[in-house]
Design a protein around this motif. Sequence first.
Motif, short mmCIF file in Angstrom:
data_model
loop_
_atom_site.label_atom_id
_atom_site.label_comp_id
_atom_site.label_asym_id
_atom_site.label_seq_id
_atom_site.Cartn_x
_atom_site.Cartn_y
_atom_site.Cartn_z
N SER A 47 5.76 98.89 7.46
CA SER A 47 6.07 97.50 7.74
C SER A 47 7.35 97.45 8.55
N PRO A 48 7.39 96.61 9.59
CA PRO A 48 8.63 96.50 10.34
C PRO A 48 9.77 96.10 9.41
N ALA A 49 10.91 96.75 9.55
CA ALA A 49 12.00 96.54 8.60
C ALA A 49 12.71 95.22 8.82
N ILE A 50 12.78 94.75 10.06
CA ILE A 50 13.51 93.54 10.39
C ILE A 50 12.53 92.41 10.68
N GLN A 51 12.76 91.27 10.06
CA GLN A 51 11.87 90.13 10.33
C GLN A 51 12.14 89.62 11.74
N PRO A 52 11.11 89.53 12.58
CA PRO A 52 11.30 89.12 13.97
C PRO A 52 11.87 87.71 14.07
N GLN A 53 12.71 87.49 15.07
CA GLN A 53 13.38 86.20 15.22
C GLN A 53 12.40 85.07 15.49
N ASP A 54 11.45 85.27 16.42
CA ASP A 54 10.48 84.22 16.72
C ASP A 54 9.65 83.89 15.49
N ALA A 55 9.22 84.92 14.78
CA ALA A 55 8.42 84.70 13.58
C ALA A 55 9.21 83.93 12.52
N PRO A 128 -3.41 85.74 23.90
CA PRO A 128 -2.84 84.42 24.16
C PRO A 128 -1.95 83.94 23.02
N ALA A 129 -0.92 83.20 23.39
CA ALA A 129 -0.03 82.62 22.40
C ALA A 129 -0.54 81.24 21.99
N GLY A 130 -0.18 80.83 20.78
CA GLY A 130 -0.58 79.49 20.35
C GLY A 130 -0.89 79.41 18.87
N ARG A 131 -1.37 78.27 18.47
CA ARG A 131 -1.77 77.97 17.09
C ARG A 131 -3.29 77.92 17.03
N VAL A 216 6.48 85.35 27.17
CA VAL A 216 7.28 84.86 28.29
C VAL A 216 7.71 83.40 28.10
N LYS A 217 6.81 82.56 27.70
CA LYS A 217 7.11 81.14 27.57
C LYS A 217 8.16 80.89 26.48
N PRO A 218 8.91 79.80 26.60
CA PRO A 218 9.81 79.43 25.51
C PRO A 218 8.99 79.10 24.26
N LEU A 219 9.53 79.42 23.11
CA LEU A 219 8.82 79.17 21.86
C LEU A 219 8.48 77.69 21.70
N GLU A 220 9.39 76.82 22.15
CA GLU A 220 9.17 75.37 22.02
C GLU A 220 8.04 74.88 22.90
N GLU A 221 7.73 75.60 23.95
CA GLU A 221 6.62 75.20 24.82
C GLU A 221 5.28 75.50 24.16
N VAL A 222 5.23 76.60 23.45
CA VAL A 222 3.99 76.97 22.76
C VAL A 222 3.82 76.16 21.47
N PHE A 223 4.93 75.92 20.77
CA PHE A 223 4.90 75.14 19.53
C PHE A 223 5.87 73.97 19.67
N PRO A 224 5.46 72.89 20.34
CA PRO A 224 6.37 71.77 20.62
C PRO A 224 7.00 71.15 19.37
N ARG A 225 6.31 71.23 18.23
CA ARG A 225 6.85 70.59 17.04
C ARG A 225 8.07 71.32 16.50
N ILE A 226 8.27 72.57 16.90
CA ILE A 226 9.48 73.28 16.49
C ILE A 226 10.71 72.58 17.03
N ARG A 227 10.61 72.08 18.25
CA ARG A 227 11.74 71.38 18.86
C ARG A 227 12.06 70.12 18.07
N LEU A 228 11.02 69.40 17.66
CA LEU A 228 11.23 68.18 16.87
C LEU A 228 11.86 68.52 15.52
N GLN A 229 11.42 69.63 14.93
CA GLN A 229 11.97 70.05 13.64
C GLN A 229 13.44 70.42 13.78
N SER A 230 13.78 71.15 14.85
CA SER A 230 15.16 71.55 15.09
C SER A 230 16.04 70.33 15.33
N PHE A 231 15.50 69.35 16.04
CA PHE A 231 16.23 68.12 16.34
C PHE A 231 16.52 67.35 15.05
#
Length: 236
Positions: A47-55, A128-131, A216-231
């Motif tokens: 198992s990867p030892a470090i939890q990935p930042q995007d995840a 592909p990236a996405g939900r 490549v894409k910004p995380l907020e572009e793939v998951f727009p609701r993350i931006r709302l949550q951060s806001f």
Amino acid sequence: MSTVSRALAGLFLTGAALTGSAPAWAAQVSRSAGPKTSQTQETAEPSPAIQPQDATRVADWIAASGDNNALPYAIVDKKAAALLLFDAKGKKLGQVPVLLGIAPGDDASPGIGSKNLSEIGPAEKTTPAGRFLARFGVAAGNTRVLWVDYATSVALHPIPRPGKPKEKRRERMLSPTSDDNRITFGCINVPIAFYTKTISPLFRKKGGYVYVTPDVKPLEEVFPRIRLQSFANTGG
């Protein structure tokens, strides 16, 4: 051999049967039930030892918003070549390395689902990236795979057995870095034991969500609701 959406024969989604000609990839999956490796080999994948930042960001957003709709979910961090698995209540069940599409990229090529494997160029072999709402489907030879995106024929399944020796998929997964984890046509390969003992029972009944972070894409572009949550978290 024709491959409409590169579908596997006998796919079932939401109780409705979808039929099509099984592509070469589907046949490879159904033929992969070779001799079982030893228990030591089956459970040796690290198992990867470090939890990935995007995840981590995606996991925090899902936990805060309930975006998984009370279903189990997996987060695939492509940059780290790692999968994090959670139950319906958000409890983390495990983290394993994965193999991904050869080409970096976040969008499936137009018409990729209708092509034969031999027609797919190296630059088109992306995950592909996405939900995605993922559900099991029955493959040729009664092999079941977890379809992540049926339209582009992206599935989550174990490393094919016996597979092609020159691809060294198991060795790639066991390596300490993620640099060599790009080898598939776009599907997500996971360790056999983890798929059989954990993912399959968890997703078998109702399916679940698979969140694939971008290359490549910004995380907020793939998951727009993350931006709302951060806001909302900043009180802005």
